[in-house]
Design an enzyme around this catalytic site. Structure first.
Site, PDB file in Angstrom:
ATOM      1  N   LYS A 169      -0.114  -3.123  -2.808  1.00  0.00           N
ATOM      2  CA  LYS A 169       0.016  -4.697  -2.510  1.00  0.00           C
ATOM      3  C   LYS A 169      -0.712  -5.308  -3.791  1.00  0.00           C
ATOM      4  O   LYS A 169      -0.087  -6.371  -4.203  1.00  0.00           O
ATOM      5  CB  LYS A 169      -0.989  -4.888  -1.163  1.00  0.00           C
ATOM      6  CG  LYS A 169      -1.001  -6.266  -0.866  1.00  0.00           C
ATOM      7  CD  LYS A 169      -2.102  -6.793   0.000  1.00  0.00           C
ATOM      8  CE  LYS A 169      -2.298  -8.154  -0.018  1.00  0.00           C
ATOM      9  NZ  LYS A 169      -3.462  -8.623   1.011  1.00  0.00           N
ATOM     10  N   ASP A 229      -8.532 -20.034  -2.756  1.00  0.00           N
ATOM     11  CA  ASP A 229      -8.065 -20.608  -1.539  1.00  0.00           C
ATOM     12  C   ASP A 229      -6.657 -20.187  -1.171  1.00  0.00           C
ATOM     13  O   ASP A 229      -5.857 -20.197  -2.216  1.00  0.00           O
ATOM     14  CB  ASP A 229      -8.052 -22.096  -1.346  1.00  0.00           C
ATOM     15  CG  ASP A 229      -8.244 -22.526  -0.101  1.00  0.00           C
ATOM     16  OD1 ASP A 229      -8.889 -22.241   0.892  1.00  0.00           O
ATOM     17  OD2 ASP A 229      -7.295 -23.409   0.506  1.00  0.00           O
ATOM     18  N   PHE A 262      -5.018  -7.306   5.457  1.00  0.00           N
ATOM     19  CA  PHE A 262      -6.009  -8.525   6.353  1.00  0.00           C
ATOM     20  C   PHE A 262      -4.972  -9.456   6.648  1.00  0.00           C
ATOM     21  O   PHE A 262      -3.842  -9.699   6.080  1.00  0.00           O
ATOM     22  CB  PHE A 262      -7.330  -8.910   5.754  1.00  0.00           C
ATOM     23  CG  PHE A 262      -7.128  -9.766   4.424  1.00  0.00           C
ATOM     24  CD1 PHE A 262      -6.976  -9.273   3.129  1.00  0.00           C
ATOM     25  CD2 PHE A 262      -7.371 -11.175   4.699  1.00  0.00           C
ATOM     26  CE1 PHE A 262      -6.748 -10.310   1.960  1.00  0.00           C
ATOM     27  CE2 PHE A 262      -7.023 -12.006   3.517  1.00  0.00           C
ATOM     28  CZ  PHE A 262      -7.067 -11.414   2.257  1.00  0.00           C
ATOM     29  N   GLY A 263      -5.486 -10.403   7.439  1.00  0.00           N
ATOM     30  CA  GLY A 263      -4.728 -11.559   7.770  1.00  0.00           C
ATOM     31  C   GLY A 263      -3.256 -11.501   8.139  1.00  0.00           C
ATOM     32  O   GLY A 263      -3.210 -10.608   9.139  1.00  0.00           O
ATOM     33  N   TYR A 264      -2.388 -12.080   7.624  1.00  0.00           N
ATOM     34  CA  TYR A 264      -1.096 -11.881   7.821  1.00  0.00           C
ATOM     35  C   TYR A 264      -0.345 -10.809   7.386  1.00  0.00           C
ATOM     36  O   TYR A 264       1.029 -10.778   7.330  1.00  0.00           O
ATOM     37  CB  TYR A 264      -0.407 -13.451   7.652  1.00  0.00           C
ATOM     38  CG  TYR A 264      -0.967 -14.570   8.198  1.00  0.00           C
ATOM     39  CD1 TYR A 264      -0.650 -14.959   9.561  1.00  0.00           C
ATOM     40  CD2 TYR A 264      -1.877 -15.219   7.608  1.00  0.00           C
ATOM     41  CE1 TYR A 264      -0.965 -16.041  10.024  1.00  0.00           C
ATOM     42  CE2 TYR A 264      -2.404 -16.437   8.257  1.00  0.00           C
ATOM     43  CZ  TYR A 264      -2.120 -16.827   9.225  1.00  0.00           C
ATOM     44  OH  TYR A 264      -2.747 -17.792  10.087  1.00  0.00           O
ATOM     45  N   ASP A 265      -0.919  -9.952   6.769  1.00  0.00           N
ATOM     46  CA  ASP A 265      -0.131  -8.813   6.060  1.00  0.00           C
ATOM     47  C   ASP A 265       0.706  -8.188   6.901  1.00  0.00           C
ATOM     48  O   ASP A 265       1.847  -7.649   6.416  1.00  0.00           O
ATOM     49  CB  ASP A 265      -1.176  -7.699   5.419  1.00  0.00           C
ATOM     50  CG  ASP A 265      -1.851  -8.176   4.135  1.00  0.00           C
ATOM     51  OD1 ASP A 265      -1.285  -9.102   3.495  1.00  0.00           O
ATOM     52  OD2 ASP A 265      -2.973  -7.670   3.626  1.00  0.00           O
TER      53      ASP A 265
HETATM   54  P1  ITT Z   1     -13.220 -17.753   2.091  1.00  0.00           P
HETATM   55  O1  ITT Z   1     -12.881 -19.120   2.445  1.00  0.00           O
HETATM   56  O2  ITT Z   1     -14.722 -17.374   2.685  1.00  0.00           O
HETATM   57  O3  ITT Z   1     -12.787 -17.154   0.896  1.00  0.00           O
HETATM   58  P2  ITT Z   1     -10.942 -17.371   4.054  1.00  0.00           P
HETATM   59  O4  ITT Z   1     -10.573 -16.101   4.449  1.00  0.00           O
HETATM   60  O5  ITT Z   1     -11.513 -18.344   5.113  1.00  0.00           O
HETATM   61  O6  ITT Z   1     -12.356 -16.675   3.003  1.00  0.00           O
HETATM   62  P3  ITT Z   1      -9.199 -18.980   3.009  1.00  0.00           P
HETATM   63  O7  ITT Z   1      -9.933 -20.308   3.533  1.00  0.00           O
HETATM   64  O8  ITT Z   1      -8.677 -18.821   1.532  1.00  0.00           O
HETATM   65  O9  ITT Z   1     -10.123 -17.679   2.977  1.00  0.00           O
HETATM   66  O10 ITT Z   1      -8.158 -18.638   3.980  1.00  0.00           O
HETATM   67  C1  ITT Z   1      -7.099 -17.708   3.731  1.00  0.00           C
HETATM   68  C2  ITT Z   1      -6.443 -17.197   4.856  1.00  0.00           C
HETATM   69  O11 ITT Z   1      -5.271 -16.877   4.578  1.00  0.00           O
HETATM   70  C3  ITT Z   1      -7.168 -16.028   5.243  1.00  0.00           C
HETATM   71  O12 ITT Z   1      -8.057 -15.792   6.087  1.00  0.00           O
HETATM   72  C4  ITT Z   1      -5.560 -15.051   5.431  1.00  0.00           C
HETATM   73  O13 ITT Z   1      -5.361 -15.570   7.100  1.00  0.00           O
HETATM   74  C5  ITT Z   1      -4.654 -15.694   4.798  1.00  0.00           C
HETATM   75  N1  ITT Z   1      -4.437 -14.879   3.581  1.00  0.00           N
HETATM   76  C6  ITT Z   1      -4.666 -15.064   2.306  1.00  0.00           C
HETATM   77  N2  ITT Z   1      -4.400 -14.289   1.428  1.00  0.00           N
HETATM   78  C7  ITT Z   1      -3.860 -13.234   2.298  1.00  0.00           C
HETATM   79  C8  ITT Z   1      -3.507 -11.883   1.984  1.00  0.00           C
HETATM   80  O14 ITT Z   1      -3.387 -11.454   0.797  1.00  0.00           O
HETATM   81  N3  ITT Z   1      -2.965 -11.123   3.065  1.00  0.00           N
HETATM   82  C9  ITT Z   1      -2.929 -11.709   4.208  1.00  0.00           C
HETATM   83  N4  ITT Z   1      -3.195 -13.018   4.584  1.00  0.00           N
HETATM   84  C10 ITT Z   1      -3.769 -13.579   3.668  1.00  0.00           C
END
Ligand code: ITT
Length: 193
Positions: A170, A68, A147-150
Site C-alpha cells: 500500500k 488531512d 485503516f479507514g476505508y481501506d
Molecule cells: P488526524 O486528524 O488526527 O490526523 P484523522 O483520522 O481524523 O486523524 P483526517 O481528519 O485526515 O484524519 O481524516 C482522514 C480519514 O479519511 C480517516 O479517518 C479515514 O477514515 C480516511 N482515510 C484517510 N487516509 C486513508 C487511508 O490511507 N486509508 C483508508 N482511509 C483513509
C-alpha cells in the site's frame, strides 16, 4: 531529522514513518502528551491540513506536518470528502464504511479517489503537497490491513483492496506516498540551499 505529525491517528503515523524511512524520526501529538482534539473546521483538505500543522507548530515550535486526507466518491458528489473520519460515527471505520456501501447500493459508478493533503510548517512558512490515488469502491469489504476505508477501495490496475495488501505494498502506491514523495523532494532542495 525529527518530524512532528499533527495527528492522533497511529495508523497514519506508522504509514508516514514507513514511507519516510529511518532517516526521519516521526513523532506525533500523542508523543508530546498533547491530547486535545484539533478543531478541523476548514472547508477544504488544504484548510484543514494548515489548521493541523499550525496548531502543532504553535504548541511545540517543531517543524510540523499536517495530513488531512479522505475518500472522495464520484457518485456521491465527492462525499465523504473532508468528513471522511466522521461520516457515520466519530472514527468508527465500520459504520463509515457501511454508510458508503449503503449509499452506493445499486450504483454502477464506483469511481473514487483517496487524497492526502500535507501542510509542512516551520519557522520559514507553510508548504502544501497533494497526493491522489484513483480506484473503485468494492461491493463489500475485503481484507483486514490498514485503516479507514481501506477494505472497500481497490486502486486502479490492482486486484486487491488496500486492506488486502501488505502495508509495504500500500505504502508504495498510496496517496500518502505520492504526497510524501513531493515533500521529501522539497526538503532535499531546501537542505541544499
Ligand atoms: P488526524 O486528524 O488526527 O490526523 P484523522 O483520522 O481524523 O486523524 P483526517 O481528519 O485526515 O484524519 O481524516 C482522514 C480519514 O479519511 C480517516 O479517518 C479515514 O477514515 C480516511 N482515510 C484517510 N487516509 C486513508 C487511508 O490511507 N486509508 C483508508 N482511509 C483513509
Amino acid at each position: 531529522m525529527e518530524l512532528l505529525v499533527a495527528t492522533h491517528n497511529l495508523h497514519k503515523k506508522e504509514e508516514i514513518q514507513q514511507i519516510l524511512g529511518t532517516e526521519y524520526l516521526v513523532t506525533s501529538l500523542t508523543d508530546y502528551d498533547i491530547n486535545d482534539e484539533i478543531v478541523e473546521d476548514g472547508k477544504t483538505f488544504q484548510e484543514n491540513a494548515l489548521i493541523k500543522a499550525k496548531y502543532c507548530f504553535e504548541k511545540t515550535g517543531k517543524p510540523s506536518l499536517g495530513d488531512d486526507s479522505g475518500l472522495v466518491v464520484e457518485a456521491l458528489d465527492g462525499r465523504p470528502g473532508i468528513f471522511s473520519a466522521r461520516y457515520a460515527g466519530n472514527h468508527d471505520f465500520k459504520k463509515n464504511i457501511a454508510k458508503v456501501l449503503e449509499e452506493l447500493k445499486d450504483e454502477p459508478n464506483r469511481k473514487a479517489y483517496f487524497v492526502s493533503m500535507l501542510c509542512y510548517k516551520d519557522e520559514n512558512g507553510e508548504h502544501f503537497f497533494e497526493g491522489r490515488v484513483y480506484g473503485n469502491i468494492t461491493e463489500k469489504t475485503f481484507g483486514e490491513e490498514g485503516f479507514g476505508y481501506d477494505p472497500i477501495f481497490t486502486p486502479e490496475d490492482q486486484n486487491q483492496t488496500f486492506a488486502e495488501m501488505h502495508a509495504e505494498d500500500k505504502n508504495k502506491i498510496s496517496h500518502r506516498k505520492l504526497a510524501l514523495d513531493q515533500f521529501i523532494q522539497f526538503l532535499n532542495v531546501e537542505n541544499k540551499l
